[in-house]
Design a protein around this motif. Structure first.
Motif, PDB file in Angstrom:
ATOM      1  N   ARG A 111      74.100  43.765 -52.653  1.00 48.14           N
ATOM      2  CA  ARG A 111      74.075  43.347 -54.060  1.00 48.14           C
ATOM      3  C   ARG A 111      75.194  44.050 -54.828  1.00 48.14           C
ATOM      4  O   ARG A 111      75.918  43.426 -55.608  1.00 48.14           O
ATOM      5  N   ASN A 112      75.356  45.335 -54.614  1.00 48.38           N
ATOM      6  CA  ASN A 112      76.393  46.096 -55.295  1.00 48.38           C
ATOM      7  C   ASN A 112      77.787  45.599 -54.913  1.00 48.38           C
ATOM      8  O   ASN A 112      78.651  45.422 -55.778  1.00 48.38           O
ATOM      9  N   LEU A 113      78.011  45.358 -53.626  1.00 48.16           N
ATOM     10  CA  LEU A 113      79.325  44.885 -53.178  1.00 48.16           C
ATOM     11  C   LEU A 113      79.653  43.504 -53.722  1.00 48.16           C
ATOM     12  O   LEU A 113      80.797  43.239 -54.110  1.00 48.16           O
ATOM     13  N   LEU A 114      78.673  42.615 -53.782  1.00 46.69           N
ATOM     14  CA  LEU A 114      78.907  41.274 -54.318  1.00 46.69           C
ATOM     15  C   LEU A 114      79.192  41.353 -55.814  1.00 46.69           C
ATOM     16  O   LEU A 114      80.109  40.695 -56.319  1.00 46.69           O
ATOM     17  N   ARG A 115      78.451  42.174 -56.515  1.00 44.58           N
ATOM     18  CA  ARG A 115      78.669  42.368 -57.956  1.00 44.58           C
ATOM     19  C   ARG A 115      80.083  42.910 -58.209  1.00 44.58           C
ATOM     20  O   ARG A 115      80.802  42.417 -59.083  1.00 44.58           O
ATOM     21  N   LEU A 116      80.476  43.918 -57.443  1.00 42.49           N
ATOM     22  CA  LEU A 116      81.818  44.490 -57.591  1.00 42.49           C
ATOM     23  C   LEU A 116      82.896  43.466 -57.252  1.00 42.49           C
ATOM     24  O   LEU A 116      83.953  43.435 -57.903  1.00 42.49           O
ATOM     25  N   SER A 117      82.652  42.638 -56.255  1.00 34.37           N
ATOM     26  CA  SER A 117      83.617  41.596 -55.901  1.00 34.37           C
ATOM     27  C   SER A 117      83.847  40.668 -57.082  1.00 34.37           C
ATOM     28  O   SER A 117      84.991  40.355 -57.434  1.00 34.37           O
ATOM     29  N   PHE A 118      82.757  40.216 -57.699  1.00 40.16           N
ATOM     30  CA  PHE A 118      82.908  39.332 -58.863  1.00 40.16           C
ATOM     31  C   PHE A 118      83.625  40.028 -60.008  1.00 40.16           C
ATOM     32  O   PHE A 118      84.492  39.442 -60.647  1.00 40.16           O
ATOM     33  N   GLU A 119      83.254  41.255 -60.265  1.00 38.13           N
ATOM     34  CA  GLU A 119      83.907  41.991 -61.353  1.00 38.13           C
ATOM     35  C   GLU A 119      85.420  42.012 -61.144  1.00 38.13           C
ATOM     36  O   GLU A 119      86.189  41.694 -62.060  1.00 38.13           O
ATOM     37  N   HIS A 120      85.856  42.361 -59.954  1.00 39.64           N
ATOM     38  CA  HIS A 120      87.288  42.478 -59.694  1.00 39.64           C
ATOM     39  C   HIS A 120      87.976  41.119 -59.598  1.00 39.64           C
ATOM     40  O   HIS A 120      89.128  40.983 -60.022  1.00 39.64           O
ATOM     41  N   LEU A 121      87.290  40.116 -59.074  1.00 49.35           N
ATOM     42  CA  LEU A 121      87.885  38.774 -59.059  1.00 49.35           C
ATOM     43  C   LEU A 121      88.079  38.249 -60.471  1.00 49.35           C
ATOM     44  O   LEU A 121      89.098  37.613 -60.780  1.00 49.35           O
ATOM     45  N   LEU A 122      87.114  38.521 -61.342  1.00 48.13           N
ATOM     46  CA  LEU A 122      87.238  38.091 -62.736  1.00 48.13           C
ATOM     47  C   LEU A 122      88.362  38.850 -63.446  1.00 48.13           C
ATOM     48  O   LEU A 122      89.119  38.263 -64.232  1.00 48.13           O
ATOM     49  N   MET A 123      88.457  40.134 -63.182  1.00 49.95           N
ATOM     50  CA  MET A 123      89.542  40.910 -63.792  1.00 49.95           C
ATOM     51  C   MET A 123      90.893  40.386 -63.291  1.00 49.95           C
ATOM     52  O   MET A 123      91.850  40.302 -64.053  1.00 49.95           O
ATOM     53  N   TRP A 124      90.938  40.062 -62.012  1.00 52.59           N
ATOM     54  CA  TRP A 124      92.150  39.497 -61.416  1.00 52.59           C
ATOM     55  C   TRP A 124      92.558  38.221 -62.147  1.00 52.59           C
ATOM     56  O   TRP A 124      93.710  38.016 -62.500  1.00 52.59           O
ATOM     57  N   GLN A 125      91.568  37.357 -62.371  1.00 52.36           N
ATOM     58  CA  GLN A 125      91.866  36.053 -62.939  1.00 52.36           C
ATOM     59  C   GLN A 125      92.100  36.094 -64.446  1.00 52.36           C
ATOM     60  O   GLN A 125      92.949  35.375 -64.955  1.00 52.36           O
ATOM     61  N   TYR A 126      91.363  36.930 -65.164  1.00 50.18           N
ATOM     62  CA  TYR A 126      91.399  36.864 -66.626  1.00 50.18           C
ATOM     63  C   TYR A 126      91.953  38.111 -67.308  1.00 50.18           C
ATOM     64  O   TYR A 126      92.146  38.099 -68.514  1.00 50.18           O
TER      65      TYR A 126
END
Length: 155
Positions: A55-70
């Protein structure tokens, strides 16, 4: 029964010694002496820990993917960091799933909540309004786990 309660109290008094004693009982097939209640709780705790880690790794993945994109203002300084972090999280998830493939459906169960959590964290870290990040996930689970996939950069 007396030995069982002695073992149970050992669990509370000296966890490390309890582990060593439990291993000794298992090695010698002295199953009568096992503190089964605490042993089962420990084993279930390991399973819960695996789920928390995913759960933590998936949450962190989204956080960083969103930062990457936006995260346009911070992109030039953090491009390599975000890309490296996402790759690291993906590799850790892959490792966890190789060890426990039965957890893959769990990732699908927590997918939406992890995206929303990652969205909120990305908003806080970037100080961008939450509305900057789409309410609907920016990718499906296969894309998030694909080491070659990264979202298109927002202009």
């Amino acid at each position: 029964m007396n030995q069982l309660s002695d073992e149970a109290s050992l669990y509370d008094r000296d966890y490390h010694l309890w582990v060593l004693e439990t291993v000794k009982h298992l090695e010698t097939s002295d199953f009568e002496a096992l503190d089964l209640e605490n042993l089962m709780a420990e084993i279930l705790g390991w399973a819960a820990m695996e789920k928390r880690e995913l759960r933590n790794l998936l949450r962190l993945s989204f956080e960083h993917l969103l930062m990457w994109q936006y995260g346009e203002a911070e992109r030039s300084n953090n491009y390599g960091h975000w890309r490296g972090e996402v790759t690291n999280f993906r590799k850790q998830i892959k490792d966890e799933l190789e060890d426990s493939p039965s957890l893959k459906p769990y990732l699908q169960q927590i997918f939406e909540q992890c995206y929303q959590d990652g969205r909120e964290i990305a908003s806080m870290r970037s100080q961008l309004p939450l509305e900057t990040f789409p309410e609907k996930a920016i990718a499906n689970l296969d894309q998030v786990l694909d080491e070659n996939w990264f979202p298109r950069v927002s202009k």
